[in-house]
Motif scaffolding. Structure first.
Motif, PDB file in Angstrom:
ATOM      1  N   LEU A   4      -9.917   5.757   1.429  1.00  0.00           N
ATOM      2  CA  LEU A   4      -9.268   4.854   0.340  1.00  0.00           C
ATOM      3  C   LEU A   4      -7.894   5.559  -0.150  1.00  0.00           C
ATOM      4  O   LEU A   4      -6.940   4.681  -0.174  1.00  0.00           O
ATOM      5  N   ARG A  59      -5.090   4.740   2.090  1.00  0.00           N
ATOM      6  CA  ARG A  59      -4.952   3.160   2.144  1.00  0.00           C
ATOM      7  C   ARG A  59      -4.059   2.876   1.152  1.00  0.00           C
ATOM      8  O   ARG A  59      -3.148   2.155   1.224  1.00  0.00           O
ATOM      9  N   TRP A  60      -4.316   3.238  -0.127  1.00  0.00           N
ATOM     10  CA  TRP A  60      -3.887   2.693  -1.279  1.00  0.00           C
ATOM     11  C   TRP A  60      -2.321   3.360  -1.293  1.00  0.00           C
ATOM     12  O   TRP A  60      -1.484   2.829  -1.924  1.00  0.00           O
ATOM     13  N   TYR A  94      -0.190   1.172   0.486  1.00  0.00           N
ATOM     14  CA  TYR A  94       0.075  -0.221  -0.025  1.00  0.00           C
ATOM     15  C   TYR A  94       1.043   0.120  -1.169  1.00  0.00           C
ATOM     16  O   TYR A  94       1.950  -0.711  -1.340  1.00  0.00           O
TER      17      TYR A  94
END
Lengths: 323, 530
Positions: free
Chosen positions: B496, B499-500, B503
């Motif tokens: 996570l 990933r964040w 993004y």
């Protein structure tokens, strides 16, 4: 994934993103100041002024911050002023900035430059500017991201107080090359988009509701001005019941477009700005009876700023023209 | 309304999504139609009547064609073979008349709005040369938004109905939505009814993963457009506008940066469009597939603006090359020449139509026609020289599957494409030739390249570092995709925090370092003007 988890994750993600953008927003404003006080024309320095100490607010785009030097008003007439301007500022942004400024200042007079009104030509342009202006109130980095330049990092530690009161000092001189019949009289009117005029009316009503007298002005601009625009602005001023001062006409003889422009007719240099500010100062004093605050204890800083400005000018006298 | 504007990204797209998911699933297409009409009317106001008219013509045309086809299906069972063949021929002829009429009407509208003044100017020049006093008047016409794109979609729809590829749409408004669906109206992709029509009809329930993928694609598209493409626009514009002052390295950089700009601009727009559609659960066709990995210009055009190439292939190339006349002509030619060349002849003629059409589709100027014919000449030469080249490689024992050979092909294609881009960007052909010549002359200017890039384009060394980093990133992403990996799935597999970070970083970079706002100059989407 459950609905609750989806929403929770999305909200946390957006909050983190918003937090990061808030940090960059603060940075972009801090980096907008200039460690060199002669070139610190950051609009945000108005918030360093004592609350309710500004008599005249000038607001608009780069034409405004290149033409109006409030220290001239203090020196010659004794009232205070501040210039708020961003490059290519649109009228929806002017409206949002006015709301921000009024949280700390209650100027008697607000001079709104008419050039704002000509930038957004279509409804889509206007709606886009309105959207951007609203988003920029939450995340100012959207408007000030250009300040996030590594060369401006040292400005974070600079003095946020502005001697220049929002005026962008430039002494270079580039004469106008194009010869235009800009002064040729016509009854035709430049078409201003309806959404722009409606937002302008909102600005006027807002200023009046705060107890200020709004005045529409058009600062000297050789390349961008013509009689059709004058007529359009006169019409809009009449519709809103406010005065319109067109400095392109009032200073027709005084502004020397061979010596008073920094970039060949778009913006004035310090010579042109002094002439414009002096004229405006006299006009505002006569028309609106602004107080003379020179010698009052609460406004000592202004005398200090004038002294500082004179010292900076002496130091700058021998610098080669670069700006 | 530009896809990278605040108005589009927040109130418009946000409002459209809320409206879409509030409406019951079966009626959600009405929400999309409302948003698409709003998008169109905001941009074009009364000119929406043009696309309403186009939709009406193809709606009636397709339903008539389908009616004829249904009649044939009913009657053929009762007929013998000869009668069936005759009836089929009659029906096919009627269908062709209808398609021809629809082409005349809709291409006619396109011609008047986009090409009338171009042909008028050229005819007037001819009249002038022949001392004829007549003059074709200049018309002050507004080009309806997306007309070059939706006209092709409209004609493909009618043709597909005639070919039995898809059924005629009975609902006029669903057909209107197909033509003016707001993510595709400005720059495509040029959609087929069989694909997009079905997507718009299907009932899409909210899918969190697809929604996130759509948002990511929009961010990626904005990264390409706002951070990369628009960044180089001022430098490219400055060099091309004053090309006579520059030579050597600055001109080479201008050409390379323009190619980069165009790719990032167009691919960026398409990604925003595809991402926008994905937010509603709708899949649009890809329009780019790593074009700079191509080993030939033929392959390049199968990877660049894919839907345009596919349209020309299906509706121009195959009908001409597989048409009876050209097939007979090809067979006759076999009596007089090599079998390979005889088989190539229909293709050569068909390719001319394709590349002339491709060129003129891009714009009403001679440079665009020459741009199309430039690729035509390269492809035809390639076809004609292929046997000789195979023999040459065989004699010299050159392994055409070797990696060095592959690299040579990619570099060769890249150079040819950049010359094409030079033609595309230049003011006219004369300028393109002059600039191409100036590439081989040294730069004798007073400033070095870095000063020039800053003075003319506002580009610091840091900007070039960003561009270089992006090119490397795009290369590695492209390589992964060439090997069949999905980048979005690869990212999804990460923990996570990573990933964040992946993004959030591009979003923040777009906002803090994007080429928007004062000082950058307006950079409209390049393909939107076609």
């Amino acid at each position: 994934m459950s609905k609750k988890r989806m929403i929770t994750k999305s909200v946390i993600f957006l909050l983190i993103l918003a937090f990061i953008l808030k940090i960059f927003s603060s940075l972009s404003i801090a980096m907008g100041y200039n460690a060199n006080p002669l070139y610190n024309y950051s609009s945000y320095s108005i918030f360093q002024e004592p609350d309710n100490s500004i008599d005249v607010l000038s607001i608009g785009d780069s034409n405004v911050y290149s033409s109006i030097f409030p220290l001239v008003w203090w020196e010659q007439q004794g009232f205070t002023g501040y210039t708020w301007g961003q490059p290519s500022q649109r009228i929806p942004e002017t409206y949002e900035y006015l709301k921000k400024i009024y949280k700390h200042q209650k100027p008697s007079i607000v001079l709104i430059d008419g050039n704002n009104l000509f930038r957004d030509k279509t409804d889509i342009d206007n709606l886009d500017s309105i959207t951007k202006a609203k988003l920029a109130t939450i995340f100012p980095v959207i408007s000030f991201h250009k300040n996030l330049n590594p060369r401006r990092l040292k400005n974070i530690f600079g003095n946020q107080h502005s001697v220049m009161k929002g005026y962008y000092y430039r002494k270079a001189s580039h004469k106008v090359h194009k010869k235009k019949h800009r002064m040729k009289f016509t009854r035709k009117c430049w078409q201003i988009n309806k959404l722009s005029t409606s937002t302008f009316s909102k600005c006027i009503h807002y200023c009046k509701s705060q107890g200020s007298i709004p005045v529409l002005i058009s600062v000297p601009n050789y390349n961008g001005w013509n009689y059709q625009k004058h007529n359009a602005l006169q019409e809009i001023a009449d519709k809103n019941g406010i005065n319109f001062v067109d400095l392109n006409l009032e200073l027709k003889e005084q502004i020397n477009w061979k010596k008073d422009s920094v970039d060949g007719g778009d913006h004035l240099n310090i010579k042109g700005a002094k002439k414009t500010s002096a004229y405006l100062g006299e006009y505002l004093k006569k028309e609106y009876g602004l107080p003379d605050r020179r010698g009052t204890a609460n406004y000592k800083q202004w005398d200090n700023d004038v002294e500082e400005w004179e010292k900076l000018m002496l130091l700058d006298k021998h610098r080669k023209v670069g700006l | 309304m530009q896809y990278n504007s605040w108005l589009y990204l927040f109130p418009f797209l946000g409002g459209s999504i809320i409206l879409y998911y509030l409406i019951p699933v079966k009626r959600r297409w009405i929400g999309l139609l409302f948003s698409s009409l709003l998008f169109y009317i905001l941009a074009m106001k009364n000119l929406v009547a043009v696309v309403l008219f186009t939709t009406a013509t193809i709606y009636l045309g397709a339903r008539t064609i389908e009616e004829f086809n249904e009649q044939f299906k009913l009657k053929k069972k009762e007929l013998d073979r000869a009668a069936r063949k005759e009836l089929k021929s009659k029906i096919t002829k009627k269908n062709r008349y209808i398609i021809a009429l629809l082409c005349v009407i809709n291409f006619g509208i396109l011609f008047v709005t986009k090409y009338f003044n171009f042909f008028g100017e050229n005819i007037n020049a001819l009249f002038h040369a022949l001392h004829i006093s007549a003059q074709i008047p200049f018309l002050d016409i507004f080009l309806p938004l997306g007309i070059s794109f939706y006209t092709l979609s409209a004609i493909s729809y009618v043709t597909d109905v005639a070919r039995g590829v898809c059924k005629a749409e009975k609902n006029y408004f669903r057909l209107l939505l197909f033509l003016i669906f707001f993510p595709i109206i400005t720059e495509g992709p040029i959609s087929r009814y069989g694909q997009l029509g079905e997507e718009l009809k299907a009932e899409h329930h909210f899918d969190y993963k697809q929604f996130c993928f759509g948002a990511q694609l929009i961010v990626w598209g904005l990264f390409q457009k706002v951070l990369l493409s628009d960044r180089v626009n001022m430098y490219v514009r400055a060099i091309f506008a004053n090309h006579e002052k520059y030579s050597g390295f600055p001109v080479i950089m201008a050409i390379l940066l323009y190619t980069f700009q165009l790719y990032m601009d167009f691919a960026g727009c398409i990604n925003i469009a595809r991402g926008s559609a994905q937010l509603f659960g709708i899949t649009l066709e890809e329009n780019f597939k790593r074009p700079f990995f191509a080993t030939s210009v033929n392959e390049f055009w199968r990877r660049w603006h894919i839907t345009l190439g596919a349209w020309f292939k299906d509706y121009i190339f195959y009908p001409i090359s597989l048409g009876t006349h050209f097939q007979k002509f090809s067979q006759n030619c076999r009596k007089h020449m090599n079998r390979y060349y005889a088989a190539t002849i229909p293709g050569i003629f068909a390719l001319f139509a394709v590349w002339f059409g491709n060129g003129i589709w891009h714009g009403a100027e001679w440079k665009y026609i020459i741009y199309g014919l430039y690729y035509y000449v390269i492809m035809v030469l390639g076809m004609l020289l292929e046997p000789a080249f195979v023999s040459f490689c065989s004699k010299l024992n050159i392994d055409r599957n070797a990696s060095w050979y592959h690299t040579m092909q990619v570099v060769r294609t890249f150079i040819l494409v950049n010359i094409g881009m030079l033609i595309f960007r230049s003011k006219d052909i004369k300028t393109a030739i002059t600039m191409l010549g100036s590439v081989f002359q040294p730069w004798h200017g007073k400033s070095n390249f870095w000063q020039l890039a800053f003075n003319r384009g506002g580009l610091f060394k840091l900007d070039f570092l960003l561009i270089a980093f992006s090119v490397i990133l795009l290369y590695f992403i492209g390589k992964k995709q060439e090997n069949g990996h999905s980048i979005r799935e690869l990212i999804l597999a990460q923990p996570l925090p990573i990933r964040w970070a992946i993004y959030i970083i591009p979003i923040v970079l777009i906002i803090i370092a994007g080429a928007y706002g004062p000082g950058w100059g307006v950079a409209d989407f390049i393909y939107a003007k076609f």
